[in-house]
Enzyme design. Structure first.
Site, PDB file in Angstrom:
ATOM      1  N   HIS A 101      -5.502   2.500   5.172  1.00 14.63           N
ATOM      2  CA  HIS A 101      -5.508   1.058   4.843  1.00 14.63           C
ATOM      3  C   HIS A 101      -4.493   0.511   5.743  1.00 14.63           C
ATOM      4  O   HIS A 101      -3.531   1.099   6.657  1.00 14.63           O
ATOM      5  CB  HIS A 101      -4.868   0.859   3.300  1.00 14.63           C
ATOM      6  CG  HIS A 101      -3.471   1.676   3.386  1.00 14.63           C
ATOM      7  ND1 HIS A 101      -2.991   2.707   3.249  1.00 14.63           N
ATOM      8  CD2 HIS A 101      -2.225   0.909   3.036  1.00 14.63           C
ATOM      9  CE1 HIS A 101      -1.894   2.836   3.016  1.00 14.63           C
ATOM     10  NE2 HIS A 101      -1.271   1.877   2.930  1.00 14.63           N
TER      11      HIS A 101
ATOM     12  N   ASP B 253      -1.258  -2.872   5.241  1.00 11.19           N
ATOM     13  CA  ASP B 253      -0.611  -3.339   4.054  1.00 11.19           C
ATOM     14  C   ASP B 253      -0.981  -4.797   3.779  1.00 11.19           C
ATOM     15  O   ASP B 253      -0.880  -5.482   4.640  1.00 11.19           O
ATOM     16  CB  ASP B 253       1.061  -3.076   4.193  1.00 11.19           C
ATOM     17  CG  ASP B 253       1.429  -1.749   4.278  1.00 11.19           C
ATOM     18  OD1 ASP B 253       0.754  -0.890   3.622  1.00 11.19           O
ATOM     19  OD2 ASP B 253       2.540  -1.371   4.979  1.00 11.19           O
TER      20      ASP B 253
ATOM     21  N   HIS C 219      -2.572   2.795   8.555  1.00  7.12           N
ATOM     22  CA  HIS C 219      -1.987   4.206   8.334  1.00  7.12           C
ATOM     23  C   HIS C 219      -2.414   4.862   7.129  1.00  7.12           C
ATOM     24  O   HIS C 219      -3.189   4.233   6.297  1.00  7.12           O
ATOM     25  CB  HIS C 219      -0.472   3.707   8.256  1.00  7.12           C
ATOM     26  CG  HIS C 219      -0.275   2.816   7.336  1.00  7.12           C
ATOM     27  ND1 HIS C 219      -0.197   1.362   7.305  1.00  7.12           N
ATOM     28  CD2 HIS C 219       0.612   2.967   6.106  1.00  7.12           C
ATOM     29  CE1 HIS C 219       0.129   0.775   6.163  1.00  7.12           C
ATOM     30  NE2 HIS C 219       0.523   1.952   5.391  1.00  7.12           N
TER      31      HIS C 219
ATOM     32  N   ARG D 135      10.801   0.755   2.071  1.00 10.62           N
ATOM     33  CA  ARG D 135       9.727  -0.026   3.096  1.00 10.62           C
ATOM     34  C   ARG D 135      10.307  -1.350   2.686  1.00 10.62           C
ATOM     35  O   ARG D 135      10.522  -2.034   1.622  1.00 10.62           O
ATOM     36  CB  ARG D 135       8.352   0.065   2.667  1.00 10.62           C
ATOM     37  CG  ARG D 135       7.481  -0.668   3.669  1.00 10.62           C
ATOM     38  CD  ARG D 135       6.015  -0.312   3.293  1.00 10.62           C
ATOM     39  NE  ARG D 135       5.328  -1.496   2.545  1.00 10.62           N
ATOM     40  CZ  ARG D 135       4.321  -1.453   1.904  1.00 10.62           C
ATOM     41  NH1 ARG D 135       3.598  -0.402   2.016  1.00 10.62           N
ATOM     42  NH2 ARG D 135       3.855  -2.395   1.529  1.00 10.62           N
TER      43      ARG D 135
HETATM   44  C1  SIN Z   1       2.769   3.070   2.846  1.00 11.63           C
HETATM   45  O1  SIN Z   1       1.509   3.100   2.659  1.00 11.63           O
HETATM   46  O2  SIN Z   1       3.361   2.154   3.351  1.00 11.63           O
HETATM   47  C2  SIN Z   1       3.246   4.487   2.821  1.00 11.63           C
HETATM   48  C3  SIN Z   1       3.134   5.099   3.780  1.00 11.63           C
HETATM   49  C4  SIN Z   1       3.740   6.498   4.154  1.00 11.63           C
HETATM   50  O3  SIN Z   1       4.580   6.633   2.917  1.00 11.63           O
HETATM   51  O4  SIN Z   1       3.992   7.097   5.021  1.00 11.63           O
END
Ligand code: SIN
Length: 276
Positions: free
Chosen positions: A99, A101, A255, A270
C-alpha cells in the site's frame, strides 16, 4: 556543503543517508539536501538516530504540515504521532500488505517518516516498491490508456471489521471506517510535482475501481497493475534496528511491513507529511 552521505541500496529505489543527526534543528541546506535525496531515491534511510516524539514532529514539519490519522488514534500528547505497535501476543501487524499511506483522503499525504523505537531480534523488515519504476516498465500502449484514467480510493474496505488495518492489536486503537469513509478520485498516473517523474498511483489497500467503471470491470486491470507493480526489480528491503528511520514518498512508493516475528514486540512511531 552539508556533510550528508548518500549510498544507494538497490537499483530501483532506496538510499541510506549518513552524516546527519535528525534530532537537531537542521539548517535549510541540510533539509534541502534531504528533500533532494528523497526526490531522487523515493525512500531514504537513516541509522542510529535518537528521536523524542517532539524531535520527530519537528523534523517532519520541515517538509510540510503533519496529518492526524482519521482512524488510528495518535499519542495522547501528540495526535500527529501514530504509534505502530505489535505486541508479542498480537497475530496481525499494521501495514502488512502492499500500500501507500493515506490515498483514501481527498488530499493524500506526500510522505511518511517512520522511526524504530524497539525492533524484534529477527524479522520485521519493510519492503518498498517504486511505482515510478513500475510505470516506466509498462508498454507505451498501456501507459497511454492509463494516462486518461482516474481511480476511486476509499478507506472503507481496509478499515472494516474484515480489513487488515482495523484488526485488533493490543496497543493500537484503530477505528472501523466502513460506511463512514468517503470516496476520493485521484489520477492513475501521478506526476511528481518536484521532479516531473511519472508514477503509477493505484493502491491495493484503498483503490476500489476506475472512475466511471464498475468494480467488476475494473478488477482485471487493477489486479494486473497490483501484480506488475510489486515485481522484485522495483523493490528494496530495509532491515530495521532500534533508532533507524525511513522516509518514503507516498506519491511514488508502496511499502509492506513483514509479519515474520511471532512472539516479539515491534514498536515504531510514524508522522505523515501533507502537501504544504
Ligand atoms: C506502515 O504501513 O506505515 C507501517 C510500516 C512498518 O511498520 O514497517
Amino acid at each position: 556543503m552539508t556533510g550528508l552521505t548518500v549510498r544507494k541500496v538497490a537499483g530501483a529505489l532506496g538510499a541510506e543517508l549518513g552524516g546527519v543527526d535528525l534530532s537537531r534543528d537542521l539548517d535549510d541546506g541540510t533539509v534541502a539536501a534531504i528533500r533532494a535525496a528523497l526526490n531522487t531515491h523515493q525512500v531514504i534511510f537513516f541509522r542510529d538516530q535518537t528521536l523524542t516524539p517532539e524531535q520527530q514532529l519537528a523534523f517532519g514539519r520541515r517538509f510540510g504540515p503533519l496529518n492526524i490519522h482519521p482512524y488510528v488514534t495518535g499519542m495522547a500528547a501528540h495526535p500527529e504521532v501514530m504509534e505502530i505497535i505489535k505486541e508479542p501476543s498480537d497475530k496481525t501487524n499494521f501495514g502488512g500488505g502492499w500500500h501507500s499511506d493515506m490515498s483514501f483522503l481527498e488530499t493524500p499525504s506526500i510522505g511518511s517518516i517512520l522511526y524504530a523505537v524497539e525492533t524484534p531480534d529477527f524479522g520485521g523488515d519493510t519492503l518498498f516498491a517504486s511505482q515510478a519504476a513500475a510505470y516506466d516498465a509498462l508498454s507505451e500502449g498501456l501507459k497511454r490508456t492509463l494516462e486518461g484514467l482516474n481511480a476511486v480510493h476509499s478507506a472503507g474496505r481496509e478499515y472494516s471489521a474484515k480489513g487488515s488495518s482495523a484488526q485488533k492489536r493490543a496497543s493500537m486503537q484503530v477505528a472501523e471506517a466502513e460506511g463512514l469513509a468517503g470516496e476520493f478520485v485521484h489520477p492513475v498516473v501521478k506526476v511528481h510535482p518536484e521532479t516531473g517523474r511519472k508514477a503509477l498511483y493505484v493502491n491495493p489497500a484503498f483503490t476500489m475501481n476506475f472512475e466511471g467503471w464498475t468494480r467488476r470491470e475494473s478488477k482485471p486491470l487493477l489486479d494486473f497493475l497490483f501484480e506488475h507493480s510489486r515485481q522484485e526489480a522495483f523493490t528494496c528491503r530495509f532491515a530495521w534496528r532500534d533508532g533507524s528511520v525511513a522516509f518514503w514518498d507516498n506519491r511514488q512508493v508502496w511499502h509492506y511491513a513483514l509479519n515474520d516475528y511471532p512472539g516479539q514486540r515491534r514498536h515504531m512511531r510514524r508522522v505523515t507529511v501533507d502537501p504544504a
